[in-house]
Design a protein around this motif. Structure first.
Motif, short mmCIF file in Angstrom:
data_model
loop_
_atom_site.label_atom_id
_atom_site.label_comp_id
_atom_site.label_asym_id
_atom_site.label_seq_id
_atom_site.Cartn_x
_atom_site.Cartn_y
_atom_site.Cartn_z
N THR A 1 -16.66 -45.40 17.31
CA THR A 1 -17.78 -46.17 16.75
C THR A 1 -19.04 -45.30 16.80
O THR A 1 -19.06 -44.29 17.51
CB THR A 1 -18.04 -47.43 17.58
OG1 THR A 1 -18.36 -47.01 18.92
CG2 THR A 1 -16.84 -48.36 17.62
N LEU A 2 -20.09 -45.71 16.09
CA LEU A 2 -21.34 -44.95 16.17
C LEU A 2 -21.88 -45.01 17.61
O LEU A 2 -22.36 -44.00 18.14
CB LEU A 2 -22.38 -45.50 15.18
CG LEU A 2 -23.68 -44.70 15.11
CD1 LEU A 2 -23.46 -43.29 14.54
CD2 LEU A 2 -24.74 -45.41 14.26
N ASP A 3 -21.80 -46.19 18.23
CA ASP A 3 -22.24 -46.30 19.64
C ASP A 3 -21.49 -45.29 20.50
O ASP A 3 -22.07 -44.63 21.35
CB ASP A 3 -21.94 -47.72 20.18
CG ASP A 3 -22.90 -48.77 19.61
OD1 ASP A 3 -23.96 -48.38 19.10
OD2 ASP A 3 -22.57 -49.97 19.69
N GLY A 4 -20.18 -45.19 20.26
CA GLY A 4 -19.34 -44.26 21.03
C GLY A 4 -19.75 -42.81 20.78
O GLY A 4 -19.77 -41.99 21.70
N MET A 5 -20.07 -42.50 19.51
CA MET A 5 -20.48 -41.12 19.17
C MET A 5 -21.78 -40.77 19.89
O MET A 5 -21.95 -39.66 20.38
CB MET A 5 -20.68 -40.98 17.65
CG MET A 5 -19.39 -41.04 16.86
SD MET A 5 -19.72 -40.93 15.08
CE MET A 5 -18.15 -41.47 14.40
N VAL A 6 -22.69 -41.73 19.94
CA VAL A 6 -23.97 -41.49 20.62
C VAL A 6 -23.73 -41.23 22.11
O VAL A 6 -24.30 -40.30 22.70
CB VAL A 6 -24.93 -42.71 20.41
CG1 VAL A 6 -26.18 -42.58 21.27
CG2 VAL A 6 -25.31 -42.83 18.94
#
Lengths: 266, 65
Positions: A79-84
């Motif tokens: 997810t984008l949260d995970g990428m961050v």
């Protein structure tokens, strides 16, 4: 912009602009005989996108429009949260809007092509477009500037993009959505910060003191663009060596970014 | 006095005669470009004049993302 018999994919996030565009195109499609299909991209922004996509689905269900969703997690493995979080652990400087923008455009194009769309409509309004003009001027990005317009025909493998709301101020879209009582998700993306917000605040201050400034910036840009006949660098369309999607180089931008994060699947 | 509501936040504001919604927005630090206003339940233009006892709802429309 749209001809009878076309199949138009509308990018719907659930926000006021995309929900308004969805309803307008669905109504227009009935009259002008073109099909509409909705595409939502779930970047995986907890507490924000999950809610907005729920609203998008309520809208497509209520008017019986086919709706497909593409999740970052399913297509990119995170997810984008995970990428961050991952970038933080790797001590990389990751600007979420860059990842989100590149990968969302990638998925929108891929899904639009897969559902057989002949056009991909996005709900960029006058404010979005003028912000993009200013941002790309500041960055000196001529290549991106030349892509700004009501219709953008790209290369093979890319679905032509249209922006039907490009000349409508954000406020007028909001008033219309409220008057029509559309269900919309009004919330701020937790990652929205930086120069984009500064440009937006500057333009809104300018518009409040000097009405019509935004529209004139757009109009002037369009006429300057036509006179300069800005060209994108001529490039051959190739297939990304990793994912097979169309790109101008060996590896597409999405795969490059995923590679930096160590998320490329073998 | 008029009541100004944004979400759960409610404020009471004194108004001079012939004050408009624009005057109130400016006084409270809103940019008219970023909000839509309902006056007594109806969406109106910000040039609308106010009367004592009016109720204003401010809806923020600029969200980003």
């Amino acid at each position: 912009m749209i001809s009878p018999g076309e199949r138009v994919a509308v990018a719907v996030s659930g926000g006021k602009d995309s929900v308004t565009l969805l309803h307008l195109l669905a109504e227009l499609g009935e009259m002008k005989k073109f099909e509409v299909v909705a595409i939502s991209i779930d970047e995986g922004i907890r507490g924000y996108r999950d809610r907005s996509i729920r609203v998008a689905k309520e809208n497509t269900n209520s008017i019986g429009i086919e709706h497909v969703t593409g999740e970052f997690e399913r297509y990119f493995g995170e997810t984008l949260d995970g990428m961050v979080r991952l970038a933080k652990r790797k001590k990389m400087s990751l600007y979420p809007c860059t990842y989100c923008g590149v990968m969302r455009r990638y998925l929108l194009n891929k899904l639009a092509r897969e559902v057989g769309a002949t056009k991909l409509a996005t709900a960029h309004n006058l404010d979005d477009e003028v912000q993009a003009i200013m941002l790309n001027y500041i960055r000196g990005d001529l290549s991106r500037l030349q892509r700004l317009g009501p219709v953008y025909f790209s290369r093979e493998g890319f679905v032509p993009r249209i922006k039907p709301l490009r000349e409508i101020p954000e406020k007028e879209v909001a008033v219309y959505a409220l008057l029509r009582k559309f269900k919309v998700h009004l919330a701020k993306c937790p990652y929205a910060t930086g120069i984009h917000t500064e440009i937006r605040d500057f333009l809104n201050g300018l518009e409040a003191r000097h009405p019509n400034s935004k529209f004139m910036i757009l109009r002037t840009f369009d006429s300057v663009k036509a006179r300069l006949s800005l060209h994108s660098e001529e490039f051959e369309t190739r297939s990304c060596k990793i994912c097979g999607e169309p790109t101008s180089s060996d590896v597409c931008k999405s795969c490059k970014l995923l590679g930096e994060l160590g998320l490329l699947r073998p | 006095m008029v009541e100004v509501r944004e979400g759960k936040k409610i404020r009471k504001v004194m108004v001079k005669s012939r004050s408009t919604i624009n005057d109130i927005l400016r006084e409270l630090g809103y940019n008219r470009e970023e909000v839509v206003v309902r006056l007594n339940g109806k969406i109106v233009a910000e040039e609308e004049e106010l009367s004592r006892g009016d109720s204003i709802e401010v809806i923020r429309i600029v969200t980003g993302g």
